[in-house]
Design a protein around this motif. Structure first.
Motif, PDB file in Angstrom:
ATOM      1  N   ILE A 103      12.329  10.564   7.667  1.00 31.16           N
ATOM      2  CA  ILE A 103      11.634  10.120   6.453  1.00 31.16           C
ATOM      3  C   ILE A 103      10.523   9.146   6.834  1.00 31.16           C
ATOM      4  O   ILE A 103      10.767   8.166   7.529  1.00 31.16           O
ATOM      5  N   PRO A 104       9.293   9.410   6.391  1.00 32.95           N
ATOM      6  CA  PRO A 104       8.183   8.534   6.753  1.00 32.95           C
ATOM      7  C   PRO A 104       8.214   7.225   5.971  1.00 32.95           C
ATOM      8  O   PRO A 104       9.019   7.071   5.046  1.00 32.95           O
ATOM      9  N   ASN A 105       7.352   6.302   6.343  1.00 40.25           N
ATOM     10  CA  ASN A 105       7.305   5.008   5.678  1.00 40.25           C
ATOM     11  C   ASN A 105       6.668   5.129   4.293  1.00 40.25           C
ATOM     12  O   ASN A 105       5.972   6.093   4.001  1.00 40.25           O
ATOM     13  N   ILE A 106       6.927   4.111   3.473  1.00 44.02           N
ATOM     14  CA  ILE A 106       6.411   4.094   2.102  1.00 44.02           C
ATOM     15  C   ILE A 106       4.996   3.497   2.096  1.00 44.02           C
ATOM     16  O   ILE A 106       4.793   2.411   2.623  1.00 44.02           O
ATOM     17  N   PRO A 107       4.028   4.197   1.506  1.00 39.90           N
ATOM     18  CA  PRO A 107       2.678   3.648   1.478  1.00 39.90           C
ATOM     19  C   PRO A 107       2.590   2.425   0.561  1.00 39.90           C
ATOM     20  O   PRO A 107       3.287   2.361  -0.447  1.00 39.90           O
TER      21      PRO A 107
END
Length: 424
Positions: A103-107
């Motif tokens: 899961i990528p980071n939250i912008p």
RNA sequence: GGAGGGUUGGCAGAGCGGUUGAAUGCACCGGUCUUGAAAACCGGCAUGGUUUAACGACCAUCCAGGGUUCGAAUCCCUGACCCUCCGCCA
């Protein structure tokens, strides 16, 4: 990686924020795994509690000389049950972890939503693209003219996407490295570091290159080690598994290293010239700061990279990347793009990102907050200051002259032993 | 490449298979005493997780992973890393 608490509690809003960067969080899978995890953990813990107390009873009984055989009979199948429960729990945790690592980071809220680089926002421009009264050459032709840049020779020695530099061009690259390191250490207060160029998988997991992007890396020694794709990896991992004192923050490191990228998936792109090489030099800026300081640090770090372009008199623009164009681990990224006369456009020469606590969580990099006495995750940031190969390229193209020679930017002349112009 | 030794809390350093998450010292924090400081004395001081409205309760962690056992920091196996000596070497 994200805070596991977010995955447990606030999934709906998390999914919405990740949707902005076109990441589809599988809520159904997550929820069912989470429910499974909870149940398995409760079961395993209950059995654990029982085992612990039973064992203590047996210990006491034995110490007081009683016959423990009946007690042993009672706990006969407890160990097996416990093992089974643990196995179930491990299985679920492994699945959850694998999911979490992808899961990528939250912008950040200030990052514009968008699909790809076309949706990036221009923040500012500096300098004026030069106007030439002769046919503009690209850096490959200029380098050939100088007879100091040879892609064919490199290909014979290695393969495509490598280069050899000789004479004053090789020196110009060294001058750029020296110059950048001097500015960042003497004026921007970074600490120079020397780090390994081969790193293990844990280090790459720490900064987010693994597990998702293995194909972009060169592996060595049966996959035990990898060539670094950027100094970000070894330098950021300097604080891995540590608790920093508040007084030692902010930590600011600068390192020059070669970088190695397999460029899998970019076949046919930028095949000509220095733009996209398997091996290139880069000066990298890295900072570790308390959470409350990271946004300001991000602006400052980007400014440090910009300062190099300005001193080199290279026209550039500053872009705020949209959600779709940002890197996996980043909360917000500025790209600096330098003017390339041969392409009549701006091309990336630096990427400055704030990773929040995403990398720090993976690395267990923390600092002790004196207000609470508790360790807290650091925020990590980095940016190219600058990509040296692309800087060399930009100088050749922006400073080219009608006779094929190249003027040396003023600030580099002292680093070139007084040479003001490169001739063939 | 060969032969040995080691890895325990922020650091140093104990730890017969049973109430040891772990003695002791240092460091750190709070207090007493002092005009103030030091010393002395008293108290506190790991991290992560589950559960709870909260207090709390529970679980895990002595390099990592397996194993033996009712029970492992402690016994066995494998691996990683560190150190010492020999060989080779920029």
């Amino acid at each position: 990686m994200l805070d596991p608490k977010l995955l447990r509690t606030d999934v709906q809003s998390l999914a919405a924020q990740l949707a902005r960067r076109n990441f589809d969080l599988d809520l159904e899978l997550l929820n069912s795994l989470e429910e499974e995890r909870r149940q398995a953990q409760l079961d395993a813990q209950a059995l654990q509690t029982e085992r612990n107390s039973r064992s203590k009873e047996i210990g006491k009984a034995k110490a007081s000389g009683q016959d423990i055989a009946p007690l042993l009979a009672e706990v006969d199948d407890l160990a097996d049950k416990h093992k089974a429960a643990e196995a179930r729990l491990d299985d679920v945790l492994a699945k959850l972890n694998a999911l979490a690592m992808e899961i990528p980071n939250i912008p950040q809220p200030s990052v514009p939503s968008g699909k790809d680089e076309a949706d990036n926002q221009e923040v500012s421009r500096w300098g004026t693209p030069p106007i030439f009264d002769f046919p503009v050459k690209d850096h490959v032709d200029i380098g050939n003219g100088l007879q100091q840049m040879d892609f064919e020779a490199a290909a014979r020695i290695s393969r495509a996407r490598f280069v050899t530099l000789t004479g004053s061009l090789a020196r110009l690259q060294r001058a750029l490295i020296q110059f950048m390191l001097d500015v960042h250490t003497l004026e921007h207060d970074y600490t120079e570091t020397y780090v390994p160029y081969l790193v293990n998988a844990d280090a790459l997991r720490g900064t987010g290159q693994l597990p998702k992007f293995a194909e972009d890396l060169f592996a060595v020694d049966d996959g035990q080690l990898y060539l670094i794709p950027t100094a970000e990896v070894p330098v950021t991992n300097l604080v891995r598994d540590s608790i920093q004192e508040a007084t030692s923050l902010p930590i600011k490191f600068v390192a020059h290293t070669p970088c190695f990228r397999s460029e899998a998936g970019s076949h046919g792109r930028d095949v000509r010239g220095l733009i996209r090489q398997h091996q290139f030099e880069k000066v990298e800026l890295v900072q570790m700061v308390p959470a409350s300081d990271s946004e300001a640090a991000h602006e400052a770090l980007t400014g440090h990279a910009e300062s190099i372009l300005q001193r080199l008199e290279l026209p550039y623009r500053k872009m705020l990347l949209c959600t779709g164009d940002m890197g996996f681990a980043s909360t917000k990224t500025y790209d600096l793009e330098v003017w390339l006369p041969s392409q009549n456009t701006y091309r990336e020469i630096s990427s400055c990102s704030n990773f929040g606590d995403f990398q720090a969580r993976r690395m267990q990099a923390r600092w002790r907050n004196p207000d609470t006495g508790k360790p807290e995750l650091l925020h990590t940031l980095n940016g190219s200051g600058l990509a040296v190969g692309r800087t060399l390229l930009a100088i050749l193209e922006n400073f080219q002259q009608a006779d094929g020679s190249v003027r040396v930017p003023k600030v580099l002349v002292p680093y070139m032993g007084g040479v003001e112009t490169l001739h063939g």
